[in-house]
Design a protein around this motif. Structure first.
Motif, PDB file in Angstrom:
ATOM      1  N   HIS A  45       0.834  -1.204   0.000  1.00 49.58           N
ATOM      2  CA  HIS A  45       0.000   0.000   0.000  1.00 49.58           C
ATOM      3  C   HIS A  45       0.868   1.253   0.000  1.00 49.58           C
ATOM      4  CE1 HIS A  45      -3.509   2.515   0.808  1.00 49.58           C
ATOM      5  NE2 HIS A  45      -2.792   3.112   1.789  1.00 49.58           N
ATOM      6  N   HIS A  46       1.945   1.244   0.777  1.00 40.72           N
ATOM      7  CA  HIS A  46       2.845   2.400   0.830  1.00 40.72           C
ATOM      8  C   HIS A  46       3.493   2.645  -0.533  1.00 40.72           C
ATOM      9  CE1 HIS A  46       5.775   5.241   2.389  1.00 40.72           C
ATOM     10  NE2 HIS A  46       6.755   4.492   1.854  1.00 40.72           N
ATOM     11  N   LEU A  49       1.005   4.198  -3.005  1.00 42.44           N
ATOM     12  CA  LEU A  49       0.819   5.631  -2.784  1.00 42.44           C
ATOM     13  C   LEU A  49       1.991   6.416  -3.330  1.00 42.44           C
ATOM     14  CD1 LEU A  49      -0.676   5.685   0.850  1.00 42.44           C
ATOM     15  CD2 LEU A  49      -1.883   5.920  -1.349  1.00 42.44           C
ATOM     16  N   PRO A  55      -5.420   7.535  -2.480  1.00 45.04           N
ATOM     17  CA  PRO A  55      -5.898   6.631  -1.426  1.00 45.04           C
ATOM     18  C   PRO A  55      -7.411   6.443  -1.484  1.00 45.04           C
ATOM     19  CG  PRO A  55      -4.428   8.324  -0.544  1.00 45.04           C
ATOM     20  CD  PRO A  55      -4.756   8.722  -1.939  1.00 45.04           C
ATOM     21  N   ASN A  56      -7.855   5.279  -1.004  1.00 48.02           N
ATOM     22  CA  ASN A  56      -9.262   4.944  -0.817  1.00 48.02           C
ATOM     23  C   ASN A  56     -10.068   4.993  -2.101  1.00 48.02           C
ATOM     24  OD1 ASN A  56      -8.835   4.688   2.011  1.00 48.02           O
ATOM     25  ND2 ASN A  56      -9.055   6.922   2.240  1.00 48.02           N
ATOM     26  N   LEU A  60      -7.451   1.302  -6.345  1.00 42.31           N
ATOM     27  CA  LEU A  60      -6.380   0.892  -5.419  1.00 42.31           C
ATOM     28  C   LEU A  60      -6.823  -0.302  -4.580  1.00 42.31           C
ATOM     29  CD1 LEU A  60      -3.621   1.377  -4.174  1.00 42.31           C
ATOM     30  CD2 LEU A  60      -4.674   3.036  -2.621  1.00 42.31           C
ATOM     31  N   GLU A  64      -4.905  -3.931  -4.459  1.00 44.80           N
ATOM     32  CA  GLU A  64      -4.415  -4.517  -3.203  1.00 44.80           C
ATOM     33  C   GLU A  64      -5.062  -5.879  -2.950  1.00 44.80           C
ATOM     34  OE1 GLU A  64      -5.175  -1.506  -0.340  1.00 44.80           O
ATOM     35  OE2 GLU A  64      -3.245  -0.500  -0.687  1.00 44.80           O
TER      36      GLU A  64
END
Length: 377
Positions: A45-46, A49, A55-56, A60, A64
């Motif tokens: 996730h990092h 970004l 994000p969200n 994405l 994931e």
């Protein structure tokens, strides 16, 4: 039978080896799964970004989710493949181990049934198994030799007991039936035979205690010359009666002490001199001498008598062994004198060996003992 077989299979090498590998694989996969579940997703996730994803967002979240699913599917496939490899390795290793272990088990069962000639060959399964096989063969060989010695001992003992027991039985029956009367001859014969039995029992006890390391020794620093002189004094009359010259070279003996039990070493020399006298003829001679060789003392008894053939020489120290000439001329001995003598020499950290040029050429028996220089008074 089926219950025992299933129990044996459950406790066999292959199931145990497979279970051990499954446990290791399970622990490895569990560790990898926990790492993939708790370390992988946050790190992925990092990076997403940092790559510019917002994000969200549904995009994405889908990426994931795909990462998590692919990770767990990969771990599952890896686990299945690892289990297949573990099963193959287990089968191969088990086959490699079962052959030598099975051969050892079969040979051990044969030995337990009394077939002491059972042996195993080279396994080719590693140095450890080859060493185990050699150790088993050595053990089986020693057991076979011990059993052969026991059988020969019992056979020889029965043979040695037969003559005095038969003689005593004949005389007892003769006395009971009135065929024989009690007189000096009867008393002499029965005394000789009972003494022979007593001597045989004492000699057997000496041999057993000596060879089992239970022979008690009262050691002291004893001059070699004293040992030779005492042995000569004890036997010179017996030699004179048979017309055999006994020569003790005390002047040529080394001026050293030996740490021995004088009584036991006297017994050895007495046995050697008695054996030499038994094999010597009137007009012959026996020489008792000693010399130093490096840090040892060699005491030798050399006779000019019957000699020993090359076939007999390896057996002169065997229990109950006697050459034909001694057997014909003297049946009083137990046949254990030389066996006892060698055992006593061994107990003193020494040795006793025999040598002979051949029949009619005499023989030499040599006792070798550790020596130390006599201390000045």
């Amino acid at each position: 039978m089926s219950g025992d077989s299933s129990t044996g299979m459950g406790r066999g090498l292959a199931p145990r080896l497979m279970l051990a590998q499954v446990l290791v694989l399970g622990a490895s996969v569990l560790t990898a799964g926990l790492v993939a579940a708790f370390v992988g997703p946050p790190l992925f996730h990092h990076h997403m970004l940092e790559a510019g994803h917002v994000p969200n967002t549904p995009e994405l979240a889908h990426i994931e989710e795909a990462y998590r699913d692919s990770s767990f599917v990969s771990l599952g496939v890896a686990l299945v493949f690892a289990l297949v490899c573990a099963a193959a390795v287990t089968w191969y290793v088990t086959r490699r181990l079962q052959a030598p272990l099975g051969a050892l088990a079969k040979a051990a069962r044969e030995v337990s049934r009394g077939h002491l000639g059972a042996r195993v060959g080279d396994f080719g399964s590693g140095v450890e198994f080859d060493e185990l096989g050699r150790a088993f063969n050595l053990m089986a060989g020693q057991l076979e030799q011990t059993e052969e010695t026991r059988r020969r001992l019992l056979s020889d003992l029965a043979h040695e007991l037969r003559t005095p027991i038969a003689t005593l039985t004949v005389y007892c029956e003769g006395l009971r039936d009135g065929v024989t009367t009690w007189n000096s001859d009867t008393e002499r014969v029965m005394t000789e035979q009972t003494q022979r039995l007593a001597r045989l029992a004492a000699d057997l006890d000496d041999v057993s205690r000596a060879e089992e390391g239970r022979l008690s020794l009262e050691r002291s620093a004893t001059p070699v010359r004293d040992l030779i002189w005492s042995a000569w004094q004890a036997k010179r009359e017996a030699f004179a009666r048979q017309g055999v010259d006994l020569v003790a070279d005390t002047d040529g003996a080394p001026d050293v002490d030996v740490d021995v039990d004088p009584r036991r070493l006297g017994q050895v020399l007495d046995n050697l001199l008695a054996n030499a006298l038994r094999h010597s003829h009137a007009g012959g001679s026996v020489h008792l001498s000693a010399r130093t060789v490096d840090d040892t003392v060699e005491i030798s008894v050399t006779d000019t008598g019957d000699g020993i053939s090359a076939e007999q020489l390896p057996h002169v120290f065997d229990r109950f062994y006697r050459g034909d000439t001694a057997r014909d001329r003297d049946r009083a001995g137990s046949g254990l004198g030389l066996t006892i003598s060698r055992a006593i020499a061994d107990a003193h950290q020494g040795s006793l060996v025999a040598d002979s040029p051949g029949p009619g050429e005499g023989a030499t028996f040599t006792v070798t003992l550790p020596a130390f220089t006599r201390l000045p008074h």
